[in-house]
Motif scaffolding. Structure first.
Motif, mmCIF file in Angstrom:
data_model
loop_
_atom_site.group_PDB
_atom_site.id
_atom_site.type_symbol
_atom_site.label_atom_id
_atom_site.label_comp_id
_atom_site.label_asym_id
_atom_site.label_seq_id
_atom_site.Cartn_x
_atom_site.Cartn_y
_atom_site.Cartn_z
ATOM 1 N N SER A 230 0.832 -1.199 0.000
ATOM 2 C CA SER A 230 0.000 0.000 0.000
ATOM 3 C C SER A 230 0.869 1.253 0.000
ATOM 4 C CB SER A 230 -0.905 -0.009 1.240
ATOM 5 O OG SER A 230 -1.634 1.203 1.342
ATOM 6 N N LEU A 231 0.583 2.141 -0.962
ATOM 7 C CA LEU A 231 1.309 3.411 -1.079
ATOM 8 C C LEU A 231 0.317 4.542 -1.315
ATOM 9 C CD1 LEU A 231 4.189 2.428 -3.565
ATOM 10 C CD2 LEU A 231 4.327 2.525 -1.075
ATOM 11 N N SER A 232 0.788 5.763 -1.121
ATOM 12 C CA SER A 232 0.025 6.921 -1.568
ATOM 13 C C SER A 232 0.599 7.372 -2.904
ATOM 14 C CB SER A 232 0.115 8.059 -0.547
ATOM 15 O OG SER A 232 1.286 8.826 -0.749
ATOM 16 N N GLY A 233 -0.146 8.216 -3.586
ATOM 17 C CA GLY A 233 0.317 8.708 -4.872
ATOM 18 C C GLY A 233 1.483 9.673 -4.778
ATOM 19 N N LEU A 234 1.867 10.060 -3.556
ATOM 20 C CA LEU A 234 2.980 10.983 -3.351
ATOM 21 C C LEU A 234 4.149 10.320 -2.643
ATOM 22 C CD1 LEU A 234 1.018 14.230 -2.372
ATOM 23 C CD2 LEU A 234 1.906 13.559 -4.616
ATOM 24 N N ASP A 235 4.223 8.990 -2.709
ATOM 25 C CA ASP A 235 5.365 8.257 -2.161
ATOM 26 C C ASP A 235 6.474 8.174 -3.210
ATOM 27 O OD1 ASP A 235 3.778 7.879 0.027
ATOM 28 O OD2 ASP A 235 3.744 5.706 -0.072
ATOM 29 N N TYR A 236 7.664 7.783 -2.728
ATOM 30 C CA TYR A 236 8.763 7.537 -3.664
ATOM 31 C C TYR A 236 9.696 6.514 -3.042
ATOM 32 C CZ TYR A 236 11.408 8.666 -7.840
ATOM 33 O OH TYR A 236 12.002 8.601 -9.065
ATOM 34 N N PRO A 237 10.216 5.560 -3.839
ATOM 35 C CA PRO A 237 11.111 4.537 -3.290
ATOM 36 C C PRO A 237 12.486 5.102 -2.981
ATOM 37 C CG PRO A 237 10.914 4.277 -5.660
ATOM 38 C CD PRO A 237 9.937 5.345 -5.269
ATOM 39 N N CYS B 196 9.494 6.948 1.003
ATOM 40 C CA CYS B 196 9.255 8.183 1.741
ATOM 41 C C CYS B 196 7.954 8.814 1.252
ATOM 42 C CB CYS B 196 10.414 9.174 1.578
ATOM 43 S SG CYS B 196 10.610 9.839 -0.101
ATOM 44 N N ARG B 197 7.377 9.626 2.110
ATOM 45 C CA ARG B 197 6.145 10.347 1.800
ATOM 46 C C ARG B 197 6.179 11.674 2.558
ATOM 47 N NH1 ARG B 197 0.649 10.559 4.076
ATOM 48 N NH2 ARG B 197 -0.772 11.035 2.380
ATOM 49 N N LYS B 198 6.100 12.825 1.845
ATOM 50 C CA LYS B 198 5.649 12.897 0.491
ATOM 51 C C LYS B 198 6.590 13.710 -0.369
ATOM 52 C CE LYS B 198 2.214 16.417 1.728
ATOM 53 N NZ LYS B 198 0.774 16.756 1.677
ATOM 54 N N THR B 199 6.566 13.399 -1.671
ATOM 55 C CA THR B 199 7.352 14.102 -2.671
ATOM 56 C C THR B 199 6.387 14.633 -3.722
ATOM 57 O OG1 THR B 199 7.758 11.892 -3.603
ATOM 58 C CG2 THR B 199 9.547 12.918 -2.383
ATOM 59 N N VAL B 200 6.641 15.852 -4.178
ATOM 60 C CA VAL B 200 5.680 16.563 -5.017
ATOM 61 C C VAL B 200 6.391 17.144 -6.239
ATOM 62 C CG1 VAL B 200 4.068 18.518 -5.091
ATOM 63 C CG2 VAL B 200 4.243 17.122 -3.011
ATOM 64 N N THR B 201 5.762 17.014 -7.389
ATOM 65 C CA THR B 201 6.303 17.591 -8.621
ATOM 66 C C THR B 201 6.490 19.100 -8.461
ATOM 67 O OG1 THR B 201 5.196 15.908 -9.953
ATOM 68 C CG2 THR B 201 5.906 17.899 -11.088
#
Length: 305
Positions: A92-99, A281-286
């Motif tokens: 389970s992830l959010s749309g603003l996660d990153y590996p 990690c959460r969160k990363t944003v464009t």
């Protein structure tokens, strides 16, 4: 190892596309876009046969049973595909996660787990003030009433009135003839298809169990953890004892900074994130986290531990 990623998203389709591209190539992706969001903004940008956008979308309200409903829709589709092309874990992830880890390290880690459930169970009985939010009845919490509206303010006022009158939600409850103690965890987990099947069966076939969470606080953090703690999967999960410390301690795979809300990570946070030894990690944003993600990509490409 093969994974089904369960991704809850509501904005930033550019980031979602980048995140999906960064994850193991043999994965499948079940994506739920909040019904309040523009689905086309995502489907027009992300044209990938591994990605399945849930068509029956839920109007998700933070802290409501709607979060669980959306997640169950993704789990249902992931399990349907699992029967045709098996996966080892649902993540389970959010749309603003990153590996943060390389894909090789991610796959190696899960291979070493041998069926362990990467979900925390922490009993909320005896937690004192930390359990207060879970003692509150939240009438109409399942309604998709926007924050700040008259209906939403009425709902909040009613919650305070009910609590003020002395009505408390029990942290121990009975459903379908069984007794449960509320357990807290996180909605960011990795579980086996067998546990996912159990969770979906409870959603579909145990209305008394589901009803308990309808007026509860943040059921996305309690629905599956409580069930896990009272099942044959309890010994394979991450069982925590003692007092609840913080949200970070019950999120086993994902680094989240809750200091002032949920922090948007930028390039200056790179050493902290890599040093966290968390998988995501959460969160990363464009537009705000691009240089950070470039550095993470370079680190992951080196395959460093």
């Amino acid at each position: 190892m093969r994974f089904a990623f369960i991704i809850s998203a509501h904005n930033d389709p550019v980031h979602l596309k980048r995140m999906i591209a960064s994850l193991p190539q043999d994965s499948v992706f079940m994506v739920h876009i909040d019904a309040k969001s523009d689905l086309q903004a995502f489907t027009q940008l992300i044209d990938d046969p591994r990605v399945y956008f849930i068509p029956d979308r839920t109007d998700v309200m933070w802290g409501s049973i709607g979060v669980v409903e959306a997640q169950m829709k993704m789990i249902r589709e992931a399990l349907r595909r699992h029967r045709e092309e098996p996966v080892d874990y649902l993540i389970s992830l959010s749309g603003l996660d990153y590996p943060l880890w390389s894909n090789a390290r991610i796959e190696r880690f899960f291979a070493e787990q041998k069926g362990r459930e990467l979900i925390v169970t922490l009993p909320m009985e005896g937690q004192g003030a930390a359990a207060q939010l879970y003692r509150e009845h939240r009438p109409f919490n399942y309604k998709s009433w926007q924050y700040g509206t008259v209906k939403s303010k009425f709902r909040v006022a009613l919650r305070h009135i009910v609590y003020g009158l002395g009505f408390r939600k029990s942290l121990r409850f009975r459903a379908e003839g069984r007794e449960y103690v509320l357990n807290k965890g996180s909605m960011w987990w990795a579980i086996t298809p067998a546990l996912a099947e159990l969770a979906l069966s409870y959603w579909d076939e145990h209305p008394q169990y589901v009803r308990y969470f309808h007026d509860g606080f943040a059921p996305d953090e309690t629905f599956i953890p409580t069930l896990t703690a009272h099942s044959e999967f309890a010994e394979k999960a991450i069982r925590m004892e003692g007092p609840f410390r913080n949200l970070e301690s019950i999120t086993p795979l994902t680094f989240i900074d809750y200091t002032n809300g949920i922090k948007v990570f930028t390039e200056e946070d790179y050493p902290m994130l890599i040093g966290s030894d968390k998988m995501f990690c959460r969160k990363t944003v464009t537009g705000q986290s691009d240089r950070l993600m470039d550095k993470i990509d370079a680190f992951r490409a080196q395959g460093l531990e």
